[in-house]
Write a protein that holds these residues in place. Structure first.
Motif, mmCIF file in Angstrom:
data_model
loop_
_atom_site.group_PDB
_atom_site.id
_atom_site.type_symbol
_atom_site.label_atom_id
_atom_site.label_comp_id
_atom_site.label_asym_id
_atom_site.label_seq_id
_atom_site.Cartn_x
_atom_site.Cartn_y
_atom_site.Cartn_z
ATOM 1 N N GLY A 162 0.812 -1.206 0.000
ATOM 2 C CA GLY A 162 0.000 0.000 0.000
ATOM 3 C C GLY A 162 0.844 1.254 0.000
ATOM 4 N N LEU A 163 0.259 2.355 -0.447
ATOM 5 C CA LEU A 163 1.009 3.588 -0.661
ATOM 6 C C LEU A 163 0.935 4.555 0.505
ATOM 7 C CD1 LEU A 163 -0.081 4.216 -4.361
ATOM 8 C CD2 LEU A 163 1.744 2.747 -3.480
ATOM 9 N N PHE A 164 0.147 4.219 1.532
ATOM 10 C CA PHE A 164 0.030 5.141 2.669
ATOM 11 C C PHE A 164 0.078 4.352 3.973
ATOM 12 C CE2 PHE A 164 -2.785 8.315 5.077
ATOM 13 C CZ PHE A 164 -1.700 9.064 5.490
ATOM 14 N N GLU A 165 -0.803 4.590 4.906
ATOM 15 C CA GLU A 165 -0.698 4.003 6.251
ATOM 16 C C GLU A 165 -0.745 2.480 6.251
ATOM 17 O OE1 GLU A 165 -2.354 7.156 9.587
ATOM 18 O OE2 GLU A 165 -3.540 5.399 9.072
ATOM 19 N N LYS A 166 -1.703 1.912 5.567
ATOM 20 C CA LYS A 166 -1.888 0.456 5.598
ATOM 21 C C LYS A 166 -1.156 -0.178 4.424
ATOM 22 C CE LYS A 166 -5.417 -2.991 6.712
ATOM 23 N NZ LYS A 166 -4.873 -4.106 5.944
ATOM 24 N N ALA A 167 -0.119 -0.926 4.736
ATOM 25 C CA ALA A 167 0.723 -1.491 3.688
ATOM 26 C C ALA A 167 0.161 -2.772 3.097
ATOM 27 C CB ALA A 167 2.124 -1.755 4.237
ATOM 28 N N ASP A 168 -0.693 -3.478 3.858
ATOM 29 C CA ASP A 168 -1.095 -4.826 3.468
ATOM 30 C C ASP A 168 -2.537 -4.898 3.002
ATOM 31 O OD1 ASP A 168 1.408 -5.870 4.157
ATOM 32 O OD2 ASP A 168 0.810 -6.075 6.248
ATOM 33 N N SER A 169 -2.781 -5.788 2.045
ATOM 34 C CA SER A 169 -4.122 -6.054 1.554
ATOM 35 C C SER A 169 -4.855 -6.978 2.522
ATOM 36 C CB SER A 169 -4.045 -6.680 0.158
ATOM 37 O OG SER A 169 -3.369 -7.923 0.223
ATOM 38 N N ASP A 170 -5.939 -7.583 2.050
ATOM 39 C CA ASP A 170 -6.752 -8.441 2.911
ATOM 40 C C ASP A 170 -6.398 -9.912 2.748
ATOM 41 O OD1 ASP A 170 -8.921 -9.106 4.687
ATOM 42 O OD2 ASP A 170 -10.093 -9.679 2.930
ATOM 43 N N GLN A 171 -6.527 -10.446 1.550
ATOM 44 C CA GLN A 171 -6.395 -11.889 1.344
ATOM 45 C C GLN A 171 -4.959 -12.394 1.534
ATOM 46 O OE1 GLN A 171 -8.574 -10.979 -2.211
ATOM 47 N NE2 GLN A 171 -9.650 -12.944 -2.108
ATOM 48 N N ILE A 172 -3.993 -11.766 0.893
ATOM 49 C CA ILE A 172 -2.619 -12.258 0.926
ATOM 50 C C ILE A 172 -2.048 -12.288 2.351
ATOM 51 C CG2 ILE A 172 -0.261 -11.919 0.078
ATOM 52 C CD1 ILE A 172 -2.203 -12.855 -2.070
ATOM 53 N N PRO A 173 -2.161 -11.235 3.148
ATOM 54 C CA PRO A 173 -1.606 -11.284 4.511
ATOM 55 C C PRO A 173 -2.227 -12.375 5.379
ATOM 56 C CG PRO A 173 -2.004 -9.024 3.881
ATOM 57 C CD PRO A 173 -2.640 -9.874 2.829
ATOM 58 N N LYS A 174 -3.529 -12.610 5.231
ATOM 59 C CA LYS A 174 -4.162 -13.666 6.016
ATOM 60 C C LYS A 174 -3.674 -15.042 5.562
ATOM 61 C CE LYS A 174 -8.265 -11.021 7.302
ATOM 62 N NZ LYS A 174 -9.718 -10.809 7.113
ATOM 63 N N LEU A 175 -3.453 -15.183 4.258
ATOM 64 C CA LEU A 175 -2.862 -16.420 3.760
ATOM 65 C C LEU A 175 -1.449 -16.607 4.319
ATOM 66 C CD1 LEU A 175 -3.754 -16.795 -0.032
ATOM 67 C CD2 LEU A 175 -4.149 -18.475 1.780
ATOM 68 N N GLN A 176 -0.687 -15.533 4.376
ATOM 69 C CA GLN A 176 0.676 -15.614 4.897
ATOM 70 C C GLN A 176 0.676 -16.004 6.378
ATOM 71 O OE1 GLN A 176 1.888 -11.671 3.591
ATOM 72 N NE2 GLN A 176 3.330 -12.568 2.125
ATOM 73 N N LYS A 177 -0.240 -15.434 7.134
ATOM 74 C CA LYS A 177 -0.304 -15.755 8.556
ATOM 75 C C LYS A 177 -0.614 -17.230 8.776
ATOM 76 C CE LYS A 177 -2.601 -14.454 12.878
ATOM 77 N NZ LYS A 177 -3.612 -13.545 13.509
ATOM 78 N N LYS A 178 -1.630 -17.726 8.076
ATOM 79 C CA LYS A 178 -2.002 -19.132 8.231
ATOM 80 C C LYS A 178 -0.902 -20.044 7.696
ATOM 81 C CE LYS A 178 -4.346 -22.802 9.082
ATOM 82 N NZ LYS A 178 -4.494 -23.271 10.475
ATOM 83 N N SER A 179 -0.273 -19.667 6.592
ATOM 84 C CA SER A 179 0.790 -20.480 6.004
ATOM 85 C C SER A 179 2.002 -20.541 6.924
ATOM 86 C CB SER A 179 1.187 -19.902 4.642
ATOM 87 O OG SER A 179 0.101 -19.964 3.735
ATOM 88 N N ALA A 180 2.311 -19.446 7.586
ATOM 89 C CA ALA A 180 3.427 -19.446 8.541
ATOM 90 C C ALA A 180 3.161 -20.417 9.684
ATOM 91 C CB ALA A 180 3.664 -18.035 9.074
ATOM 92 N N GLN A 181 1.905 -20.471 10.122
ATOM 93 C CA GLN A 181 1.533 -21.399 11.188
ATOM 94 C C GLN A 181 1.631 -22.848 10.706
ATOM 95 O OE1 GLN A 181 -2.428 -20.103 12.126
ATOM 96 N NE2 GLN A 181 -1.764 -18.351 13.337
ATOM 97 N N ALA A 182 1.234 -23.071 9.455
ATOM 98 C CA ALA A 182 1.187 -24.437 8.914
ATOM 99 C C ALA A 182 2.545 -24.928 8.418
ATOM 100 C CB ALA A 182 0.169 -24.502 7.778
ATOM 101 N N GLY A 183 3.464 -23.995 8.173
ATOM 102 C CA GLY A 183 4.762 -24.377 7.629
ATOM 103 C C GLY A 183 4.740 -24.667 6.149
ATOM 104 N N ALA A 184 3.676 -24.227 5.476
ATOM 105 C CA ALA A 184 3.530 -24.408 4.028
ATOM 106 C C ALA A 184 2.451 -23.451 3.539
ATOM 107 C CB ALA A 184 3.151 -25.845 3.684
ATOM 108 N N GLY A 185 2.526 -23.085 2.274
ATOM 109 C CA GLY A 185 1.479 -22.247 1.711
ATOM 110 C C GLY A 185 0.165 -23.002 1.659
ATOM 111 N N VAL A 186 -0.900 -22.408 2.184
ATOM 112 C CA VAL A 186 -2.168 -23.129 2.271
ATOM 113 C C VAL A 186 -3.148 -22.658 1.202
ATOM 114 C CG1 VAL A 186 -1.922 -23.560 4.748
ATOM 115 C CG2 VAL A 186 -3.138 -21.527 3.975
#
Length: 298
Positions: A162-186
């Protein structure tokens, strides 16, 4: 021009506001938190502290502006209604933000061939997305019958910083969070379901073009490509240093953990083409694709 943008602390609204300021426009931004006032002023955005529930405030700032961009929520009927009521008969411009889950199915990770090739092509929708579609129709109708120039922009899966305060979108960051927990892209189910996607910078430029030249009551999908969610999961895996490894996440487990969001945002097919944006507005996306951007944390 004088432009009022709602949701400037958010990902899309903030990015649009920043691009408009950089283009020399006078921008006021609706913010919920007073903590955002300083950063807004530093960026050249005059903050207006309030919420979408404050119809009087929305109407007051919308009437100050030449153009209002509603980017805070695709689903807040009363905010859209308040803006239309306040602007009726003024000939001013209202740009409303929708979202391409309106064309989504309930595929639970399975492939579907249906693509909405034209922005006004009829499509079926899940029942829980019909209220969003009704708001889109309300805004477009106002552009015909209420003396306002209106347009609806309908982003797909948005990616990029993102170009201002909020750098992250909705879908991708949540996928990254869950994938980090799972140890693989989900991914949901078989991960064969497909979403169209668009880079945040290209999306922000589409808003600028709509402000400058969109005919009233128009509708624009925003997409510059599409990917199966299993491929998105692979890019997420690479971004996290997980070697591209992926694994399935059952839709039932996903819903039990996060509610309906993953079923709608990760398990569906949402395939569209930005026909009107390209042909009518001359929109040409220029940013890197989702795989390159996400894999390299750009």
């Amino acid at each position: 021009m004088k432009i009022f943008v709602t949701g400037t602390s958010g990902y899309i609204g903030g990015s649009v506001a920043k691009v408009l300021v950089d283009a020399g426009h006078e921008v006021r931004g609706l913010v919920r938190r007073r903590e955002s006032v300083g950063s807004h002023r530093q960026a050249g955005i005059e903050p207006v502290v309030g919420s979408l529930d404050d119809a009087e405030l929305l109407g007051s700032i919308a009437n100050w502006a030449d153009v209002t961009v509603n980017a805070a929520s695709s689903d807040h009927f009363w905010a859209a209604h308040a803006l239309i009521e306040s602007l009726s008969g003024t000939g001013k411009t209202l740009i409303h933000t929708s979202g391409s889950s309106i064309v989504g199915d309930d595929a639970a990770g399975m492939y579907a061939s249906t693509v909405v090739h034209a922005d006004d092509m009829p499509f079926e929708m899940m029942l829980n997305r019909s209220p969003r579609n009704e708001i889109d129709r309300l805004v477009r109708s106002a552009g015909i019958h209420r003396g306002i120039r209106t347009a609806v922009i309908c982003p797909t899966m948005v990616y990029g910083r993102g170009l201002f305060e909020k750098a992250d979108s909705d879908q991708i960051p949540k996928l990254q969070k869950k994938s980090a927990q799972a140890g693989a892209g989900v991914y949901i189910g078989e991960g064969k379901n497909i979403w169209s996607n668009v880079h945040i910078r290209d999306l922000a430029e589409l808003y600028v073009l709509a402000i400058e030249r969109a005919p009233s009551a128009s509708f624009y999908f925003a997409e510059s490509g599409e990917l199966a969610l299993r491929d998105v999961a692979g890019a997420v895996s690479v971004s996290l240093g997980l070697g591209g490894n992926t694994q399935s996440w059952s839709v039932d487990d996903a819903v039990a953990e996060l509610g309906l969001w993953p079923r709608i945002a990760l398990g569906t097919n949402s395939r569209v083409r930005a026909t009107n944006a390209r042909r009518a507005l001359g929109w040409v996306p220029t940013q890197p694709g989702l795989i390159e951007t996400v894999s390299n944390n750009l």
